[in-house]
Design an enzyme around this catalytic site. Structure first.
Site, PDB file in Angstrom:
ATOM      1  N   ALA A  10       0.917  -1.358   0.003  1.00  0.00           N
ATOM      2  CA  ALA A  10      -0.016  -0.068  -0.188  1.00  0.00           C
ATOM      3  C   ALA A  10       0.983   1.127   0.064  1.00  0.00           C
ATOM      4  O   ALA A  10       2.077   1.388   0.605  1.00  0.00           O
ATOM      5  CB  ALA A  10      -0.936   0.072   1.120  1.00  0.00           C
ATOM      6  N   LYS A  95      -4.519   2.955  11.186  1.00  0.00           N
ATOM      7  CA  LYS A  95      -5.579   3.240  12.026  1.00  0.00           C
ATOM      8  C   LYS A  95      -6.718   3.371  10.600  1.00  0.00           C
ATOM      9  O   LYS A  95      -6.354   3.653   9.483  1.00  0.00           O
ATOM     10  CB  LYS A  95      -5.654   4.619  12.727  1.00  0.00           C
ATOM     11  CG  LYS A  95      -5.090   5.691  11.955  1.00  0.00           C
ATOM     12  CD  LYS A  95      -6.168   6.541  10.901  1.00  0.00           C
ATOM     13  CE  LYS A  95      -5.536   7.060   9.789  1.00  0.00           C
ATOM     14  NZ  LYS A  95      -6.314   7.256   8.515  1.00  0.00           N
ATOM     15  N   ASP A 175     -11.181   7.692   8.435  1.00  0.00           N
ATOM     16  CA  ASP A 175      -9.810   8.026   7.666  1.00  0.00           C
ATOM     17  C   ASP A 175      -9.176   9.401   8.486  1.00  0.00           C
ATOM     18  O   ASP A 175      -8.318   8.978   8.914  1.00  0.00           O
ATOM     19  CB  ASP A 175      -9.990   8.481   6.242  1.00  0.00           C
ATOM     20  CG  ASP A 175      -8.841   8.796   5.578  1.00  0.00           C
ATOM     21  OD1 ASP A 175      -7.634   7.894   6.041  1.00  0.00           O
ATOM     22  OD2 ASP A 175      -8.567   9.477   4.873  1.00  0.00           O
TER      23      ASP A 175
END
Length: 328
Positions: A10, A95, A175
Site C-alpha cells: 500500500a 488506523k 480516515d
C-alpha cells in the site's frame, strides 16, 4: 533490531512507513508480502529488503520476521491483526484498527492469548508537537481549558480510492475523524461524555464526506469538522482562560507545513513559538513500538485506548441520526 514484515504494498507503507522503519535505530524491514509476488519483489528491491512473499499467510508463517505492519484497507484490519497475532507476530496496524468498538475485543483476546503487542498506528501520539501540547496543558500554560477546535479536510472524489468505497471502510470519519479525537484525548487525558453531530454522505459513493461534531468532555468541549471533499486544511486550537495553543500542522507534520506549537497569552500581546523541525513522527512511532516489544518502558497506543477512541466515532455516527445529545 525488530524485524518487520509489511503486509501489502500500500501507498502509505511505500511512501511513509517503510522508509521510517528502515531509518529507525532499533527496527528493520526484512520482508514484504503481497498477493502479487512481483509487486512484493518490486517493493522489496526498492528498499533493499531481503525477502518477498506472494501471500500474506506465507510471510506470517515464516521465521524471518518478528512483527508486521498492516496498511491494508480498513475493512481488513481486524481480520489480519488477529491472524498475525495468532501467528505469534507483534502487530502495528494502520488506523482505524476497526470500524466498530466492539470489534476490537476480538483483537484484545488474540493479543492476550498469544502474548504479543498489538497497537494502532497513531503516529501523532509520538510526535514532539503533541507531547509539547500535553506538557503545556499539564503545567497550566493556558489556565483552564474550555474549548478545543479542529479541522482536517482534503478533496478526493476518485471512485477507485478506498476512502470512497464503503465496503473497504471508506469515509471521512474512519480516515481522518479519528485524529481530532485521539489527539484531544491524548493531550488532556480526558474522555468524552456525550456528542452531537451532523453528517453528509456522498450521493454516489455512500460514504460520509463531511461531519461537524460537538463533543462534551465535562470541563471542556471539542468542536471539529472533517471532510473528504473540501479544500485542504488542518488545524487544532486549545483555548483556555489564560491563553490558547495553536498546533500549526497537527496531523501530517512532516508533509503539511511547519512543525510548530504557538502559545499565546490572554491579552493576545505575547506569543511563544515552539519549533520541532524534521521530527519524523513515523520513525519515532516505529522506534517506540520496537522498544515496547523489547520490554523497554514507554508509552504506546493500547488496544483499550483504541477502543475508547472508536466508541466516540461510533457515537458520532449514532448522533447524526437524532437531534440532541448521544451518550458515548
Amino acid at each position: 533490531m525488530l524485524r518487520f514484515g509489511i503486509l501489502s504494498t500500500a501507498k502509505i507503507g511505500r511512501e511513509l512507513v517503510v522508509p521510517a522503519i528502515q531509518d529507525a535505530e532499533n527496527a528493520v524491514v526484512t520482508a514484504v508480502a503481497s498477493r502479487d509476488l512481483e509487486r512484493a519483489r518490486e517493493m522489496a528491491d526498492r528498499f533493499s529488503v531481503p525477502h518477498a512473499f506472494g501471500s500474506y499467510e506465507e510471510m506470517l508463517a515464516s521465521d524471518v520476521i518478528d512483527a508486521v505492519y498492516i496498511p491494508l484497507p480498513t475493512s481488513q484490519h481486524v481480520e489480519w491483526s488477529i491472524k498475525a497475532a495468532n501467528a505469534g507476530k507483534h502487530v502495528l496496524c494502520e488506523k482505524p484498527i476497526a470500524l466498530k468498538a466492539e470489534e476490537i475485543d476480538a483483537i484484545i483476546e488474540a493479543r492476550d492469548r498469544n502474548k504479543v503487542l498489538v497497537t494502532e498506528a497513531y503516529m501523532v501520539t509520538y510526535a514532539p508537537v503533541w507531547l509539547k501540547v500535553r506538557e503545556l496543558l499539564a503545567e497550566g500554560a493556558i489556565g483552564t481549558l474550555k474549548m478545543v477546535q479542529g479541522s482536517f479536510t482534503y478533496f478526493n472524489r476518485d471512485p477507485g480510492n478506498m476512502r470512497n468505497i464503503p465496503e473497504l471502510g471508506g469515509g471521512a470519519l474512519p480516515d481522518i475523524g479519528v485524529y481530532p479525537t485521539i489527539t484531544t484525548r491524548f493531550v488532556t487525558g480526558k474522555e468524552p461524555v456525550r456528542v452531537q453531530s451532523t453528517i453528509e454522505r456522498d450521493p454516489d459513493f455512500g460514504t460520509d464526506i463531511y461531519s461537524s461534531v460537538k463533543a462534551d468532555f465535562g470541563g471542556f468541549e471539542l468542536n471539529f469538522y472533517v471532510s473528504t471533499q473540501m479544500a485542504n486544511r488542518q488545524l487544532m486550537v486549545f483555548h483556555g482562560t489564560d491563553g490558547f495553543i495553536e498546533v500549526k500542522s497537527p496531523f501530517n507534520a512532516d508533509r503539511w507545513g511547519a512543525e510548530e506549537v504557538e502559545l499565546t497569552n490572554r491579552g493576545h500581546n505575547v506569543s511563544q513559538i515552539f519549533r520541532f523541525p524534521d521530527s519524523r513522527q513515523y520513525k519515532l512511532e516505529a522506534e517506540a513500538f520496537a522498544r515496547a516489544v523489547s520490554g523497554t518502558m514507554g508509552e504506546i497506543v493500547t488496544l483499550e485506548n483504541s477502543k475508547a477512541n472508536q466508541k466516540l466515532i461510533d457515537a458520532i455516527y449514532r448522533a447524526s441520526e437524532k437531534d440532541g445529545w448521544e451518550a458515548v
